[in-house]
Design a protein around this motif. Structure first.
Motif: not given
Length: 154
Positions: A117-121
């Motif tokens: 649930a993220t678009t971070s590395s």
């Protein structure tokens, strides 16, 4: 000879953008492999150094984590435990039990479908532990083991 020019828009004709890919489509693949000796003598999980990072395109994406390789133990009664971690959180584990002589090997694999649930590395790491002796990944420095991450459209 005539020089032709191709409009870049026509190259992708009929191919949907990643934001329009159907559910279950693979959006990207990341792979990390190691063939050097990694050992663990601890009864608590320790970082093996085998990691792979992925930056999901969408927060709704799933990440399919696949680990495979050979695991060896220096003691015949060793229980080798491997686990997949995302950051500091354990996601899953497998246990390989060794019987017989020392340095018995076994092919070990783990598969886990994660929802970060993220678009971070996001970094996934393989951890190992043992109840006795030492467990090794790639004991002979020639056996390849690795981790593969697939971003799946949800």
């Amino acid at each position: 000879m005539a020089i032709s020019q191709i409009n870049s828009n026509s190259l992708a004709s009929g191919v949907p953008a990643s934001s329009n890919m159907p559910t279950g489509s693979v959006l990207q693949v990341v792979n990390s492999t190691v063939s050097t000796l990694v050992g663990s003598t601890t009864s608590t999980y320790a970082d093996t150094g085998l990691t792979a990072s992925i930056t999901p395109k969408f927060s709704t994406s799933k990440i399919l984590v696949i680990f495979g390789g050979n695991t060896f133990a220096s003691a015949s009664t060793a229980n080798a435990k491997l686990a997949i971690y995302r950051g500091g959180s354990q996601l899953t584990q497998t246990v390989a039990v060794y019987n017989g002589g020392s340095n018995i090997g076994a092919s070990t694999s783990m598969v886990y479908l994660d929802s970060p649930a993220t678009t971070s590395s996001t970094t996934y790491t393989i951890y190992a532990s043992t109840n006795t002796g030492t467990i090794y990944l790639s004991q002979d420095n020639a056996s390849l083991y690795g981790i593969t991450l697939l971003e799946i459209a949800a």
